[in-house]
Design an enzyme around this catalytic site. Structure first.
Site, PDB file in Angstrom:
ATOM      1  N   PRO A  40       0.840  -1.201   0.000  1.00 20.71           N
ATOM      2  CA  PRO A  40       0.000   0.000   0.000  1.00 20.71           C
ATOM      3  C   PRO A  40       0.873   1.249   0.000  1.00 20.71           C
ATOM      4  O   PRO A  40       1.954   1.271   0.603  1.00 20.71           O
ATOM      5  CB  PRO A  40      -0.780  -0.103   1.321  1.00 20.71           C
ATOM      6  CG  PRO A  40      -0.643  -1.528   1.747  1.00 20.71           C
ATOM      7  CD  PRO A  40       0.668  -2.005   1.214  1.00 20.71           C
ATOM      8  N   LYS A  41       0.425   2.285  -0.689  1.00 18.85           N
ATOM      9  CA  LYS A  41       1.117   3.574  -0.672  1.00 18.85           C
ATOM     10  C   LYS A  41       0.446   4.429   0.402  1.00 18.85           C
ATOM     11  O   LYS A  41      -0.673   4.892   0.224  1.00 18.85           O
ATOM     12  CB  LYS A  41       1.034   4.260  -2.040  1.00 18.85           C
ATOM     13  CG  LYS A  41       1.813   5.564  -2.122  1.00 18.85           C
ATOM     14  CD  LYS A  41       1.704   6.168  -3.522  1.00 18.85           C
ATOM     15  CE  LYS A  41       2.533   7.442  -3.633  1.00 18.85           C
ATOM     16  NZ  LYS A  41       2.064   8.489  -2.697  1.00 18.85           N
ATOM     17  N   TRP A  42       1.144   4.633   1.513  1.00 18.63           N
ATOM     18  CA  TRP A  42       0.543   5.278   2.676  1.00 18.63           C
ATOM     19  C   TRP A  42       0.425   6.781   2.506  1.00 18.63           C
ATOM     20  O   TRP A  42       1.271   7.416   1.885  1.00 18.63           O
ATOM     21  CB  TRP A  42       1.331   4.936   3.943  1.00 18.63           C
ATOM     22  CG  TRP A  42       1.274   3.472   4.223  1.00 18.63           C
ATOM     23  CD1 TRP A  42       2.238   2.539   3.962  1.00 18.63           C
ATOM     24  CD2 TRP A  42       0.148   2.755   4.734  1.00 18.63           C
ATOM     25  NE1 TRP A  42       1.790   1.283   4.280  1.00 18.63           N
ATOM     26  CE2 TRP A  42       0.513   1.388   4.758  1.00 18.63           C
ATOM     27  CE3 TRP A  42      -1.118   3.129   5.166  1.00 18.63           C
ATOM     28  CZ2 TRP A  42      -0.356   0.393   5.215  1.00 18.63           C
ATOM     29  CZ3 TRP A  42      -1.982   2.150   5.627  1.00 18.63           C
ATOM     30  CH2 TRP A  42      -1.598   0.800   5.647  1.00 18.63           C
ATOM     31  N   ASP A  88      -2.930   5.738  -0.642  1.00 17.68           N
ATOM     32  CA  ASP A  88      -2.921   6.637  -1.790  1.00 17.68           C
ATOM     33  C   ASP A  88      -2.674   5.885  -3.090  1.00 17.68           C
ATOM     34  O   ASP A  88      -2.450   6.490  -4.121  1.00 17.68           O
ATOM     35  CB  ASP A  88      -1.821   7.685  -1.559  1.00 17.68           C
ATOM     36  CG  ASP A  88      -1.955   8.902  -2.446  1.00 17.68           C
ATOM     37  OD1 ASP A  88      -3.064   9.138  -2.947  1.00 17.68           O
ATOM     38  OD2 ASP A  88      -0.955   9.611  -2.636  1.00 17.68           O
TER      39      ASP A  88
END
Length: 351
Positions: free
Chosen positions: A41-43, A191
């Protein structure tokens, strides 16, 4: 632990240069699926390299600027770990009401130390880790494959570490799981999805990873505009959506206007000048991120509707600038409501 032990000075020598740049990602339109990829996941937080040498800790943003002053609770936690040294890569996040809040994170960038200390207690930050550059033994592992660096990171973030302060970002080599993460992105804690080669080294400053964001569209009312700097032509359109009370709230902007249409569009907009433009939440004044010139705007009658593409919503606003897709003369302004951008799926990612 003394206050000094949780602070760094310019004379401290860490295991790797303090000005090392994090590995970055290039944008991609779709997830790669040819094998050999790790997906994460893109935090939605602040990218952060964390350094430790003995009792000394430093935090560095992607820009290279120091972050330790703004996150004293993270510095103190890392300084208190039993391991003597490490360099790790991750994301600083702040949680509110069970969800990550970028607005709460931004509030940390405050000049008053008393304010920072108060916020560090009320809404403490967490460091979500996804890579390791130097091990607790002092080994530089940047040239190791990601699979080996990940194994070291898993061992580092063991079961005894307080997961409220330091957490391990999930990862997978399953493209279907990555698709699920991507479908949830843009309206919660994440994101998008970051893609890394499993056998790849850590290359500082290079766009050696890929990032894929979920892009969505919304029809918005043009409630105002800003002129270009040192120009009489429009520079950006200010976008609005109607809230549940029927008021037009400012939600973001788009500057994706072709030079060929700026002149005609400026004249069209100037004919629609009429305050207040936004009768709900209006564009704010100057802040630490804007100049006085960029805060000036012209209010318009809420007649024009434009379709824009966006990638992320935070606090009922588009986080980044949007892409202008097309004008929508067929849409009534009152049809442009927040229902278009509200989360359609639960944010069920846990860390």
């Amino acid at each position: 632990m003394s206050k000094a032990s949780a602070q760094t000075t310019s004379s401290v020598i860490f295991g790797l240069p303090i000005d090392i740049e994090p590995m970055e990602a290039r944008s991609a339109a779709a997830l790669p699926f040819d094998g050999g990829w790790q997906y994460e996941p893109k935090w939605d937080g602040f990218r952060c390299l964390a350094f430790k040498e003995g009792p000394n800790v430093d935090l560095r943003a992607k820009s290279g600027k120091p972050l330790a002053r703004y996150f004293p609770e993270v510095v103190a936690f890392l300084a208190g770990l039993s391991v003597e040294r490490f360099v790790v890569d991750g994301e600083l996040v702040v949680e509110e009401a069970g969800k990550l809040s970028f607005d709460a994170l931004q509030m940390r960038l405050h000049p008053a130390e008393t304010r920072i200390q108060k916020l560090s207690t009320e809404t403490p930050a967490k460091l979500v880790l996804f890579d390791m550059l130097m091990t607790p033994k002092g080994d530089d592992v940047r040239n190791d494959a990601l699979s080996r660096r990940r194994s070291g990171l898993v061992a580092f973030v063991g079961p005894d570490i307080d997961q409220r302060r330091l957490a391990l970002s999930p990862c997978t080599d399953d493209i279907e799981q990555a698709k699920l993460w991507l479908s949830d992105a843009g309206s919660g804690s994440t994101d998008g999805v970051v893609c890394k080669r499993i056998d790849g080294p850590y290359i500082p400053g290079e766009r050696a990873m890929m990032k894929v964001k979920r892009l969505r569209t919304a029809d918005c009312v043009v409630g105002g505009f800003r002129y270009e700097a040192d120009s009489k032509n429009v520079g950006s359109l200010l976008l609005g959506l109607y809230n549940s009370a029927g008021k037009l709230d400012h939600v973001g902007f788009t500057s994706a206007i072709s030079n060929d249409e700026r002149g005609d569009l400026t004249r069209k907009l100037e004919r629609l000048r009429k305050p207040p433009g936004f009768n709900g939440k209006a564009p704010g004044g100057p802040s630490r991120w804007s100049t006085e010139r960029s805060a000036e705007w012209v209010p318009l009658k809420p007649e024009l509707v434009v379709e824009v593409r966006f990638d992320h919503v935070t606090g009922h606003r588009f986080r980044h600038g949007t892409k202008l897709m097309r004008w929508r003369p067929d849409k009534k302004p009152l049809q442009c409501t927040f229902e278009q951008i509200e989360a359609s799926q639960p944010d069920d990612l846990t860390i």
